[in-house]
Write a protein that holds these residues in place. Structure first.
Motif, mmCIF file in Angstrom:
data_model
loop_
_atom_site.group_PDB
_atom_site.id
_atom_site.type_symbol
_atom_site.label_atom_id
_atom_site.label_comp_id
_atom_site.label_asym_id
_atom_site.label_seq_id
_atom_site.Cartn_x
_atom_site.Cartn_y
_atom_site.Cartn_z
ATOM 1 N N HIS A 140 0.819 -1.218 0.000
ATOM 2 C CA HIS A 140 0.000 0.000 0.000
ATOM 3 C C HIS A 140 0.853 1.270 0.000
ATOM 4 O O HIS A 140 0.497 2.278 0.614
ATOM 5 N N VAL A 141 1.989 1.199 -0.691
ATOM 6 C CA VAL A 141 2.811 2.398 -0.864
ATOM 7 C C VAL A 141 2.246 3.245 -1.995
ATOM 8 O O VAL A 141 2.200 4.473 -1.909
ATOM 9 N N THR A 142 1.812 2.578 -3.074
ATOM 10 C CA THR A 142 1.167 3.263 -4.193
ATOM 11 C C THR A 142 -0.270 2.787 -4.305
ATOM 12 O O THR A 142 -0.570 1.603 -4.071
ATOM 13 N N LEU A 143 -1.138 3.699 -4.701
ATOM 14 C CA LEU A 143 -2.561 3.397 -4.835
ATOM 15 C C LEU A 143 -3.003 3.744 -6.248
ATOM 16 O O LEU A 143 -2.763 4.858 -6.728
ATOM 17 N N PHE A 144 -3.668 2.784 -6.911
ATOM 18 C CA PHE A 144 -4.192 2.990 -8.252
ATOM 19 C C PHE A 144 -5.718 2.937 -8.216
ATOM 20 O O PHE A 144 -6.314 2.290 -7.340
ATOM 21 N N PRO A 145 -6.358 3.599 -9.159
ATOM 22 C CA PRO A 145 -7.814 3.452 -9.265
ATOM 23 C C PRO A 145 -8.201 1.989 -9.482
ATOM 24 O O PRO A 145 -7.451 1.220 -10.089
ATOM 25 N N GLU A 146 -9.371 1.604 -8.994
ATOM 26 C CA GLU A 146 -9.775 0.202 -9.048
ATOM 27 C C GLU A 146 -9.905 -0.309 -10.471
ATOM 28 O O GLU A 146 -9.678 -1.497 -10.740
ATOM 29 N N ASN A 195 -1.772 14.663 -11.850
ATOM 30 C CA ASN A 195 -2.922 14.523 -12.745
ATOM 31 C C ASN A 195 -3.847 13.390 -12.353
ATOM 32 O O ASN A 195 -4.772 13.048 -13.099
ATOM 33 N N GLY A 196 -3.615 12.780 -11.202
ATOM 34 C CA GLY A 196 -4.530 11.784 -10.666
ATOM 35 C C GLY A 196 -4.440 10.407 -11.278
ATOM 36 O O GLY A 196 -5.369 9.600 -11.128
ATOM 37 N N VAL A 197 -3.336 10.107 -11.972
ATOM 38 C CA VAL A 197 -3.182 8.771 -12.551
ATOM 39 C C VAL A 197 -3.052 7.723 -11.449
ATOM 40 O O VAL A 197 -3.645 6.652 -11.512
ATOM 41 N N TYR A 198 -2.283 8.033 -10.422
ATOM 42 C CA TYR A 198 -2.210 7.206 -9.217
ATOM 43 C C TYR A 198 -1.676 8.100 -8.105
ATOM 44 O O TYR A 198 -1.435 9.295 -8.303
ATOM 45 N N GLN A 199 -1.495 7.549 -6.913
ATOM 46 C CA GLN A 199 -1.043 8.358 -5.798
ATOM 47 C C GLN A 199 -0.200 7.528 -4.837
ATOM 48 O O GLN A 199 -0.231 6.300 -4.866
ATOM 49 N N TYR A 200 0.542 8.243 -4.004
ATOM 50 C CA TYR A 200 1.357 7.620 -2.961
ATOM 51 C C TYR A 200 0.720 7.881 -1.605
ATOM 52 O O TYR A 200 0.146 8.949 -1.360
ATOM 53 N N THR A 201 0.823 6.891 -0.741
ATOM 54 C CA THR A 201 0.377 7.086 0.628
ATOM 55 C C THR A 201 1.469 7.845 1.395
ATOM 56 O O THR A 201 2.660 7.631 1.176
ATOM 57 N N SER A 202 1.055 8.729 2.272
ATOM 58 C CA SER A 202 1.964 9.546 3.085
ATOM 59 C C SER A 202 2.990 10.292 2.236
ATOM 60 O O SER A 202 4.202 10.189 2.463
#
Length: 252
Positions: A85-91, A206-213
Motif C-alpha cells: 500500500h505504498v502506491t494506490l491505483f484506481p480500481e 494529474n490523478g493517474v495514481y497516488q502515494y500514501t503519506s
C-alpha cells in the motif's frame, strides 16, 4: 634523293606515332585506374554497409534485452509496492496484468532500454571506458542489491520518511560506489533520478495514481534514491551487453 626524302618522312612521322601510342597507353592506364577505384569503392561500401547492419542488429538486441529486464523489474517491484500500500491505483486499472497498471511495465522497459544504451555511449564519448568490475557476476550482484533497496523502501519502518530517505540515499550511493565508481555513471544516475521523479510527480498530480503519506511534492522523498540506484543498475547491464557479453555471459 628519294632515299633522303623517305628518311625525312619517316623521321617526321615517328614523333606522331610515338605520341599516338603514348596517348593510347595513358588512356588505358586511366581506364584501368578508374575501374580499380570503382571496385575499391564498391568493396568499401559493401563492407561499411555490412558493418552498419551488424551494429544496428547488435543495438536492437541490446535494446530488447534491456527492455525485457525493465519490464520484469517493473512488474516485481511495482507489485511489491502495491501489496504494501505504498502506491494506490484506481480500481479500474487493477484488473490487468499481475494486478498492476498495464502501462507501467512497457514504460519502465522503454526507460531501461534508453538508459542502458546511453551508458556505454556516454563512456565512449567521454573517452573513459568503464573497466571497474566488468563481469556478469558483478552485474547480478548489483541487480540483487537494487532489488534489496526497493524491498527496504517498503519493508523498513522508520519514525518518518526523512530517516528512510537518508538511509536509502546512503544505500544507493553505496551501490554506485561498489559497482560503478564512474563520473558518467553518477551523472547519468542523477539525471535519471531527476527526470523519472519529475514524470512521476506529473502523473500523481494529474490523478493517474497516488502515494500514501507523500512528503515530497505528491510523492515519497525516497523515490529519487530508487530511480538513481535503478539507473546505475540498468547502466551496468547495458555496459556489459555492449562488451558482447549478450552472447556468452560469464558467470564467475
Amino acid at each position: 634523293m628519294s632515299r633522303l626524302e623517305d628518311h625525312c618522312w619517316s623521321c617526321s612521322c615517328s614523333p606522331k606515332a610515338e605520341t599516338k601510342h603514348s596517348s593510347s597507353g595513358a588512356n588505358w592506364l586511366a581506364s584501368k585506374a578508374e575501374e580499380m577505384m570503382s571496385i575499391i569503392t564498391s568493396v568499401l561500401s559493401h563492407a561499411y554497409g555490412s558493418l552498419h547492419d551488424v551494429r544496428t542488429a547488435n543495438l536492437i538486441r541490446r535494446g530488447l534485452v534491456l527492455f525485457t529486464v525493465g519490464v520484469f523489474l517493473a512488474l516485481v517491484l511495482n507489485l511489491l509496492q502495491i501489496q504494501r500500500h505504498v502506491t494506490l491505483f484506481p480500481e479500474e486499472v487493477m484488473t490487468t496484468l499481475f494486478s498492476s497498471a498495464w502501462w507501467i511495465p512497457p514504460c519502465c522497459g522503454t526507460g531501461a532500454a534508453v538508459v542502458g544504451l546511453l551508458y556505454p555511449c556516454l563512456d565512449s564519448h567521454l573517452g573513459e571506458p568503464h573497466k571497474f568490475k566488468r563481469e556478469w557476476a558483478s552485474v547480478m550482484r548489483c541487480i540483487a542489491v537494487f532489488v534489496g533497496i526497493n524491498h527496504a523502501s517498503v519493508k523498513l519502518d522508520f519514525a518518518n520518511n526523512v530517516q528512510l530517505s537518508l538511509t536509502l540515499a546512503a544505500l544507493s550511493l553505496g551501490l554506485w560506489w561498489t559497482f560503478d565508481r564512474s563520473r558518467s555513471g553518477f551523472g547519468l544516475g542523477i539525471t535519471t533520478a531527476f527526470l523519472a521523479t519529475l514524470i512521476t510527480q506529473l502523473l500523481v498530480y494529474n490523478g493517474v495514481y497516488q502515494y500514501t503519506s507523500p512528503d515530497f511534492l505528491y510523492v515519497r522523498s525516497w523515490l529519487p534514491c530508487i530511480f538513481f540506484s535503478g539507473g546505475v543498475t540498468v547502466g551496468n547491464i547495458g555496459r556489459q551487453l555492449a562488451m558482447g557479453g549478450i552472447e556468452k555471459p560469464h558467470m564467475d
